[in-house]
Scaffold this active site. Structure first.
Site, PDB file in Angstrom:
ATOM      1  N   GLY A  79      36.771  44.115  33.636  1.00  0.00           N
ATOM      2  CA  GLY A  79      35.895  44.964  33.233  1.00  0.00           C
ATOM      3  C   GLY A  79      35.537  46.010  33.603  1.00  0.00           C
ATOM      4  N   THR A  80      36.953  46.941  34.506  1.00  0.00           N
ATOM      5  CA  THR A  80      36.848  48.765  34.699  1.00  0.00           C
ATOM      6  C   THR A  80      37.444  48.890  34.322  1.00  0.00           C
ATOM      7  OG1 THR A  80      37.015  47.600  37.063  1.00  0.00           O
ATOM      8  CG2 THR A  80      37.653  49.867  36.516  1.00  0.00           C
ATOM      9  N   GLN A 188      28.967  39.905  34.386  1.00  0.00           N
ATOM     10  CA  GLN A 188      28.346  38.652  35.231  1.00  0.00           C
ATOM     11  C   GLN A 188      27.534  37.808  34.995  1.00  0.00           C
ATOM     12  OE1 GLN A 188      29.584  37.513  38.102  1.00  0.00           O
ATOM     13  NE2 GLN A 188      30.271  39.594  39.164  1.00  0.00           N
ATOM     14  N   SER A 208      34.450  40.400  30.768  1.00  0.00           N
ATOM     15  CA  SER A 208      35.946  40.624  32.279  1.00  0.00           C
ATOM     16  C   SER A 208      36.061  38.726  31.500  1.00  0.00           C
ATOM     17  CB  SER A 208      35.374  41.536  33.619  1.00  0.00           C
ATOM     18  OG  SER A 208      36.550  40.665  34.774  1.00  0.00           O
ATOM     19  N   HIS A 210      37.968  37.363  34.395  1.00  0.00           N
ATOM     20  CA  HIS A 210      38.213  36.965  35.260  1.00  0.00           C
ATOM     21  C   HIS A 210      36.691  35.845  35.883  1.00  0.00           C
ATOM     22  CE1 HIS A 210      37.217  39.519  38.258  1.00  0.00           C
ATOM     23  NE2 HIS A 210      37.004  40.193  37.221  1.00  0.00           N
ATOM     24  N   CYS A 336      34.627  43.972  45.977  1.00  0.00           N
ATOM     25  CA  CYS A 336      35.030  45.149  46.594  1.00  0.00           C
ATOM     26  C   CYS A 336      34.567  45.459  47.102  1.00  0.00           C
ATOM     27  CB  CYS A 336      34.885  45.956  44.642  1.00  0.00           C
ATOM     28  SG  CYS A 336      34.606  45.135  43.651  1.00  0.00           S
TER      29      CYS A 336
HETATM   30  N1  PLP Z   1      30.807  44.948  36.449  1.00  0.00           N
HETATM   31  C1  PLP Z   1      30.449  43.911  37.750  1.00  0.00           C
HETATM   32  C2  PLP Z   1      28.871  43.420  37.277  1.00  0.00           C
HETATM   33  C3  PLP Z   1      31.284  43.289  38.441  1.00  0.00           C
HETATM   34  O1  PLP Z   1      30.537  41.907  39.143  1.00  0.00           O
HETATM   35  C4  PLP Z   1      32.396  43.831  38.381  1.00  0.00           C
HETATM   36  C5  PLP Z   1      33.429  42.582  39.209  1.00  0.00           C
HETATM   37  O2  PLP Z   1      32.865  42.269  40.112  1.00  0.00           O
HETATM   38  C6  PLP Z   1      33.143  44.557  38.206  1.00  0.00           C
HETATM   39  C7  PLP Z   1      32.078  45.679  36.266  1.00  0.00           C
HETATM   40  C8  PLP Z   1      34.905  44.786  37.552  1.00  0.00           C
HETATM   41  O3  PLP Z   1      35.458  43.680  36.517  1.00  0.00           O
HETATM   42  P1  PLP Z   1      36.913  43.852  36.560  1.00  0.00           P
HETATM   43  O4  PLP Z   1      37.131  43.439  38.063  1.00  0.00           O
HETATM   44  O5  PLP Z   1      37.233  42.832  35.804  1.00  0.00           O
HETATM   45  O6  PLP Z   1      37.364  45.064  36.751  1.00  0.00           O
END
Ligand code: PLP
Length: 392
Positions: A79-80, A188, A208, A210, A336
């Site tokens: 996601g990031t 999400q 993402s 996972h 996080c």
């Molecule tokens: N965006 C949202 C809404 C998330 O919940 C998360 C992860 O918790 C992310 C982005 C980031 O995703 P990733 O952990 O795959 O980098």
């Protein structure tokens, strides 16, 4: 056999933080960790099945997000990266518009991407939301009309409250009317609501793996208009020139397998309403037993698996280790932020007082969570609350 975490040992209700592999995903991946090791970009005959497997996975993800064509999907590390890539696509090509707009309830990945571009001279504006976390559309329009905006980035389903952006197509139309472009953080959303990236006309959409039964460290970015001219990772021309680096083939295959499951799940109204009924049962039991307990975002449409409960007088900092000791794993909000105990910025943005925000617990169900587990979770939560309340 892959055993869902919720059915053994601790009761896992933290699926928004991460999920175990969905059934069939590991099995789909294994050949690509063993014998099918060739580089998908290799010209050899031996590499052909690997390339094909990557393209099958791309079609799976395209279907999941509602893309028109598989080439609108780029694989990423999660996601990031997808979010940072979308910002890059929108802003790196000499955009004359110098403003970025996002909501005040974004995930730190989007806030971080915005900050990166702020440091490069862009103005960043985080728009306030209402008490449920929904956008003030008039304010959005005013902001877009006031000065040229390059990019709007908005979360589709909030990772903490589960609140869903009501009408993404209307939202995208408003953004486009003012010449800006729209990225949607849908990390999400897979498996929880149907996704229609193409019909909504969003410019970019991030997912993402996972969060929906694929491994960690793999994700995807949907691009309405594929833009090979502006890779955010310069390298060997992989992903049609959009993202250099040899694809993480086994994880990409796992992502494709999980995407197919999530797509079916998100388009199965019976499953979704049963899931929601389980979540509602948990909420009702807790609200009846704990005086003054509440639910953040309850008045808005939410994804069916998420509840963010406020537990009066008991900081999550105290509750979480006790709940874990009793066998219930959940979280205080964004995973996080697990190491600092500041109240959730999302709740503060909703106008929740800091002391209420500090006593809030997020529980997020998985597709296999059942009623026995929900009742056990409610029982543990209520018991721990009463024990703490007596000691106070
Ligand atoms: N965006 C949202 C809404 C998330 O919940 C998360 C992860 O918790 C992310 C982005 C980031 O995703 P990733 O952990 O795959 O980098």
């Amino acid at each position: 056999m892959v055993v869902p975490l919720g059915s053994i040992g601790p009761l896992y209700l933290d699926y928004n933080a991460t999920s175990p592999l969905a059934p069939g995903v590991l099995e789909a991946m294994l050949p690509f960790l063993r014998e099918e090791y060739h580089n998908p970009s290799s010209a050899s005959e031996a590499a052909r099945p690997i390339r094909q497997a990557v393209e099958v996975a791309r079609r799976g993800v395209a279907e999941l997000v509602g893309a028109r064509q598989p080439n609108q999907i780029v694989f990423t590390s999660g996601g990031t990266e997808s979010i940072h890539a979308a910002f890059h696509m929108a802003l790196a090509t000499g955009n004359e518009r110098r403003k970025i707009v996002l909501s005040s309830v974004e995930h730190s990945a989007s806030k971080g991407a915005a900050q990166t571009w702020q440091e490069r001279g862009y103005e960043v504006l985080a728009l306030p939301v209402d008490s449920q976390g929904l956008p003030h559309l008039d304010l959005l329009e005013e902001t877009l009309a006031a000065s040229p905006v390059a990019l709007v980035s908005w979360i589709l389903a909030n990772n903490e409250t589960g609140v869903v952006l009501p009408d993404p197509q209307d939202f995208a139309e408003r953004v486009h009317r003012h010449g800006a472009r729209l990225h949607v953080d849908a990390v999400q959303a897979p498996g929880k609501l149907p996704l229609h990236a193409q019909d909504w006309q969003v410019d970019w959409l991030s997912v993402s793996g996972h969060k929906f039964g694929a491994p960690k460290g793999v994700g995807a970015l949907y691009e309405r208009v594929p833009s090979p001219s502006s890779p955010w990772l310069q390298g060997g021309g992989q992903e049609s020139g959009r993202r250099g680096g040899t694809e993480n083939v086994a994880s990409v295959v796992g992502l494709g397998a999980a995407a197919l499951r999530a797509h079916l799940q998100a388009n199965d109204p019976t499953f979704l309403s049963q899931w929601e009924a389980l979540r509602d049962r948990l909420e009702q039991t807790v609200l009846e037993a704990i005086p003054g307990a509440g639910i953040h975002g309850q008045a808005a449409q939410r994804v069916p698996n998420t509840t963010f409960l406020s537990i009066p007088g008991q900081p999550a900092e105290l509750l979480l280790p006790l709940l874990e000791g009793e066998g219930l794993l959940c979280s205080a909000g964004s995973a996080c932020d697990a190491n600092h105990w500041a109240p959730s910025p999302v709740l503060l943005a909703l106008g929740v007082p800091p002391e209420v925000a500090a006593g809030s617990l997020r529980l997020s169900l998985g597709p296999q969570t059942n009623q026995v587990e929900i009742d056990r979770a409610a029982e543990i939560l209520i018991r721990v609350f009463r024990w703490l309340a007596q000691g106070a």
